[in-house]
Design a protein around this motif. Structure first.
Motif, PDB file in Angstrom:
ATOM      1  N   UNK A   1       0.836  -1.215   0.000  1.00  0.00           N
ATOM      2  CA  UNK A   1       0.000   0.000   0.000  1.00  0.00           C
ATOM      3  C   UNK A   1       0.862   1.253   0.000  1.00  0.00           C
ATOM      4  N   UNK A   2       1.957   1.256   0.787  1.00  0.00           N
ATOM      5  CA  UNK A   2       2.849   2.422   0.826  1.00  0.00           C
ATOM      6  C   UNK A   2       3.527   2.630  -0.525  1.00  0.00           C
ATOM      7  N   UNK A   3       3.969   1.532  -1.136  1.00  0.00           N
ATOM      8  CA  UNK A   3       4.622   1.632  -2.447  1.00  0.00           C
ATOM      9  C   UNK A   3       3.645   2.171  -3.485  1.00  0.00           C
ATOM     10  N   UNK A   4       2.429   1.705  -3.447  1.00  0.00           N
ATOM     11  CA  UNK A   4       1.408   2.181  -4.396  1.00  0.00           C
ATOM     12  C   UNK A   4       1.120   3.664  -4.180  1.00  0.00           C
ATOM     13  N   UNK A   5       1.072   4.095  -2.922  1.00  0.00           N
ATOM     14  CA  UNK A   5       0.845   5.500  -2.600  1.00  0.00           C
ATOM     15  C   UNK A   5       1.994   6.359  -3.123  1.00  0.00           C
ATOM     16  N   UNK A   6       3.221   5.903  -2.924  1.00  0.00           N
ATOM     17  CA  UNK A   6       4.395   6.640  -3.412  1.00  0.00           C
ATOM     18  C   UNK A   6       4.383   6.700  -4.937  1.00  0.00           C
TER      19      UNK A   6
ATOM     20  N   UNK B   1       1.699  11.913 -10.150  1.00  0.00           N
ATOM     21  CA  UNK B   1       1.092  13.243 -10.096  1.00  0.00           C
ATOM     22  C   UNK B   1       2.162  14.317 -10.255  1.00  0.00           C
ATOM     23  N   UNK B   2       3.293  14.146  -9.577  1.00  0.00           N
ATOM     24  CA  UNK B   2       4.382  15.120  -9.683  1.00  0.00           C
ATOM     25  C   UNK B   2       4.916  15.165 -11.112  1.00  0.00           C
ATOM     26  N   UNK B   3       5.071  14.015 -11.747  1.00  0.00           N
ATOM     27  CA  UNK B   3       5.568  13.965 -13.122  1.00  0.00           C
ATOM     28  C   UNK B   3       4.597  14.662 -14.068  1.00  0.00           C
TER      29      UNK B   3
END
Length: 61
Positions: A13-18, A24-26
């Motif tokens: 879940x953390x990896x997916x969030x990152x 979004x940043x890209x």
């Protein structure tokens, strides 16, 4: 064994969030880059359009 599964689920879940935030940043960087490259021509076109919209009613009256 169950504890390991729960930890892996949390890590996934953390990896997916990152990954989501990085996408979004890209996208934001690509959008800003596109806006900056078209900034001056877009400003000139917008200025001319605004002058036309303001001046035409003044000249008609």
């Amino acid at each position: 064994m169950a504890g390991s599964s729960i930890r892996m689920n949390a890590i996934d879940k953390m990896v997916e969030n990152i990954r989501y935030k990085a996408q979004i940043i890209a996208r934001t960087n690509k959008l800003e880059s596109g806006i900056m490259s078209a900034g001056i021509p877009g400003f000139i076109i917008g200025l001319m359009l605004a002058l036309v919209v303001v001046m035409v009613p003044v000249l008609v009256l």
